[in-house]
Design a protein around this motif. Sequence first.
Motif, PDB file in Angstrom:
ATOM      1  N   PHE A 194      -0.738  15.537 -12.133  1.00 20.73           N
ATOM      2  CA  PHE A 194       0.091  16.683 -10.684  1.00 20.73           C
ATOM      3  C   PHE A 194      -1.331  15.816  -9.415  1.00 20.73           C
ATOM      4  N   ASN A 195      -2.489  15.434 -10.170  1.00 20.42           N
ATOM      5  CA  ASN A 195      -3.163  14.791  -8.978  1.00 20.42           C
ATOM      6  C   ASN A 195      -2.408  12.882  -8.730  1.00 20.42           C
ATOM      7  N   ILE A 196      -1.891  12.515  -9.873  1.00 21.22           N
ATOM      8  CA  ILE A 196      -1.266  11.046  -9.334  1.00 21.22           C
ATOM      9  C   ILE A 196      -0.126  11.473  -8.731  1.00 21.22           C
ATOM     10  N   PHE A 197       0.344  12.672  -8.373  1.00 25.82           N
ATOM     11  CA  PHE A 197       1.439  12.927  -7.501  1.00 25.82           C
ATOM     12  C   PHE A 197       1.016  13.044  -6.524  1.00 25.82           C
ATOM     13  N   ALA A 198      -0.364  13.701  -5.692  1.00 24.49           N
ATOM     14  CA  ALA A 198      -0.683  13.427  -4.875  1.00 24.49           C
ATOM     15  C   ALA A 198      -0.850  11.800  -4.249  1.00 24.49           C
ATOM     16  N   ALA A 199      -1.804  11.019  -5.037  1.00 27.55           N
ATOM     17  CA  ALA A 199      -2.755   9.690  -4.962  1.00 27.55           C
ATOM     18  C   ALA A 199      -0.423   9.020  -4.108  1.00 27.55           C
ATOM     19  N   LEU A 200       0.077   9.709  -5.307  1.00 32.77           N
ATOM     20  CA  LEU A 200       1.868   8.242  -4.386  1.00 32.77           C
ATOM     21  C   LEU A 200       2.428   8.970  -3.860  1.00 32.77           C
ATOM     22  N   SER A 201       1.546  10.286  -2.900  1.00 29.79           N
ATOM     23  CA  SER A 201       2.177  10.993  -1.943  1.00 29.79           C
ATOM     24  C   SER A 201       1.570  10.721  -0.295  1.00 29.79           C
ATOM     25  N   GLN A 202       0.485  10.741  -0.879  1.00 29.34           N
ATOM     26  CA  GLN A 202      -0.879   9.562  -0.113  1.00 29.34           C
ATOM     27  C   GLN A 202      -0.203   8.485   0.167  1.00 29.34           C
ATOM     28  N   PHE A 203      -0.098   7.556  -0.733  1.00 33.65           N
ATOM     29  CA  PHE A 203       0.069   5.989  -0.925  1.00 33.65           C
ATOM     30  C   PHE A 203       1.335   5.992  -0.131  1.00 33.65           C
ATOM     31  N   GLU A 204       2.748   6.048  -0.016  1.00 31.80           N
ATOM     32  CA  GLU A 204       4.039   6.877   0.575  1.00 31.80           C
ATOM     33  C   GLU A 204       3.810   6.687   1.585  1.00 31.80           C
ATOM     34  N   ARG A 205       2.862   7.734   2.375  1.00 28.11           N
ATOM     35  CA  ARG A 205       2.763   8.233   4.331  1.00 28.11           C
ATOM     36  C   ARG A 205       2.118   6.606   4.578  1.00 28.11           C
ATOM     37  N   ASP A 206       0.598   6.344   3.492  1.00 21.26           N
ATOM     38  CA  ASP A 206       0.038   5.106   3.836  1.00 21.26           C
ATOM     39  C   ASP A 206       1.114   4.008   4.070  1.00 21.26           C
ATOM     40  N   LEU A 207       1.620   3.951   3.294  1.00 16.86           N
ATOM     41  CA  LEU A 207       2.181   2.635   3.384  1.00 16.86           C
ATOM     42  C   LEU A 207       3.732   2.921   4.586  1.00 16.86           C
ATOM     43  N   ILE A 208       4.273   3.710   5.167  1.00 12.45           N
ATOM     44  CA  ILE A 208       4.527   4.170   5.858  1.00 12.45           C
ATOM     45  C   ILE A 208       4.244   3.933   7.165  1.00 12.45           C
ATOM     46  N   ARG A 209       2.704   4.415   7.378  1.00 16.44           N
ATOM     47  CA  ARG A 209       2.245   4.038   8.529  1.00 16.44           C
ATOM     48  C   ARG A 209       1.754   2.796   8.784  1.00 16.44           C
ATOM     49  N   GLU A 210       1.219   1.807   7.897  1.00 17.92           N
ATOM     50  CA  GLU A 210       1.427   0.874   8.158  1.00 17.92           C
ATOM     51  C   GLU A 210       2.694   0.294   8.482  1.00 17.92           C
ATOM     52  N   ARG A 211       3.937   0.811   7.910  1.00 16.28           N
ATOM     53  CA  ARG A 211       4.683  -0.475   8.598  1.00 16.28           C
ATOM     54  C   ARG A 211       5.172   0.179   9.520  1.00 16.28           C
ATOM     55  N   THR A 212       5.033   1.211  10.088  1.00 15.75           N
ATOM     56  CA  THR A 212       5.464   1.990  11.246  1.00 15.75           C
ATOM     57  C   THR A 212       4.308   0.582  11.781  1.00 15.75           C
ATOM     58  N   GLN A 213       3.248   0.648  12.063  1.00 12.64           N
ATOM     59  CA  GLN A 213       2.190  -0.011  13.199  1.00 12.64           C
ATOM     60  C   GLN A 213       2.993  -1.411  13.546  1.00 12.64           C
ATOM     61  N   ALA A 214       3.396  -1.683  12.373  1.00 11.60           N
ATOM     62  CA  ALA A 214       3.318  -3.775  12.449  1.00 11.60           C
ATOM     63  C   ALA A 214       5.477  -3.711  13.007  1.00 11.60           C
ATOM     64  N   GLY A 215       6.068  -2.391  13.048  1.00 11.99           N
ATOM     65  CA  GLY A 215       7.399  -3.005  13.467  1.00 11.99           C
ATOM     66  C   GLY A 215       7.274  -2.255  15.149  1.00 11.99           C
ATOM     67  N   LEU A 216       6.241  -1.399  15.152  1.00 12.06           N
ATOM     68  CA  LEU A 216       5.639  -0.622  16.937  1.00 12.06           C
ATOM     69  C   LEU A 216       5.441  -2.144  17.448  1.00 12.06           C
ATOM     70  N   GLU A 217       4.093  -3.132  16.980  1.00 15.23           N
ATOM     71  CA  GLU A 217       4.332  -4.495  16.797  1.00 15.23           C
ATOM     72  C   GLU A 217       5.095  -5.584  17.328  1.00 15.23           C
ATOM     73  N   PRO A 267      -5.949  20.980 -18.738  1.00 13.67           N
ATOM     74  CA  PRO A 267      -6.146  18.541 -18.283  1.00 13.67           C
ATOM     75  C   PRO A 267      -5.072  17.517 -17.539  1.00 13.67           C
ATOM     76  N   GLY A 268      -3.934  17.611 -19.065  1.00  9.97           N
ATOM     77  CA  GLY A 268      -3.359  16.546 -18.859  1.00  9.97           C
ATOM     78  C   GLY A 268      -1.966  16.639 -17.836  1.00  9.97           C
ATOM     79  N   GLY A 269      -2.004  17.774 -17.530  1.00  9.15           N
ATOM     80  CA  GLY A 269      -1.067  18.274 -16.204  1.00  9.15           C
ATOM     81  C   GLY A 269      -1.748  18.455 -15.153  1.00  9.15           C
ATOM     82  N   MET A 270      -2.928  18.876 -15.021  1.00  9.35           N
ATOM     83  CA  MET A 270      -3.764  18.841 -13.590  1.00  9.35           C
ATOM     84  C   MET A 270      -3.702  16.558 -13.559  1.00  9.35           C
ATOM     85  N   LEU A 271      -4.019  15.714 -14.607  1.00  8.00           N
ATOM     86  CA  LEU A 271      -4.025  14.617 -14.173  1.00  8.00           C
ATOM     87  C   LEU A 271      -2.703  14.220 -13.784  1.00  8.00           C
TER      88      LEU A 271
END
Length: 213
Positions: A123-146, A117-121
């Motif tokens: 893993f889920n944190i890693f997945a959340a961090l990966s999604q956060f990284e993608r969202d952050l890049i997307r936000e910066r990209t949108q601001a940069g494009l504008e 169970p601890g290992g799966m937790l």
Amino acid sequence: MSQNSSNLSGYGTFGGMEKRFGYARVSTAGQNADLQIDALEQAGCDRIFIDTASGVKAHRPELDHMIELLREGDVVVVWRLDRLGRSVQNLVEMMNRFQKLGVGFVSLTEAIDTTTPGGMLTFNIFAALSQFERDLIRERTQAGLEAARARGRTGGRPAKLDERRIDEIHRLYDSKTLTVRQIAELMHVSRSTIYRLLEERRTAKVRKSAMAE
């Protein structure tokens, strides 16, 4: 050059239905995987697969071979996370693949074990961090494009491509979240400039690899 542990003596035998597969990777032929192999043997791996490939290289034949042999209930063991994945996103994708196969994953250095169970937790944190990284890049990209569009409307001149901007172009391209056209617009350069920088990087890597052999 990759090396399959089945060609080496003392690397374990296949006994029972569920197996522990060890995976090791070194970046160049001049390096050796002894430290990783010792740790994987001590972890009880039945078989060890070894690739010689840089972290950014997508094709790793021994990793592909190992994945083909995986069956439900098996466990993949690595000495350290960066031996398996090229990025957080790549690690998450790989562990999702293991999960769909019903395969466990253990990283010895980070003490991650997805069969617990601890290992799966973790893993889920890693997945959340990966999604956060993608969202952050997307936000910066949108601001940069504008901002880039605004500069275009006011006749802004392209900024000089220094090392920092070149590194940023490579990072955006490697993130696989933007097209070349979007990167060019964001960085205020032409698409041909992007392709030229990518080709120069590829050529430099090939030259460096040839010199290391």
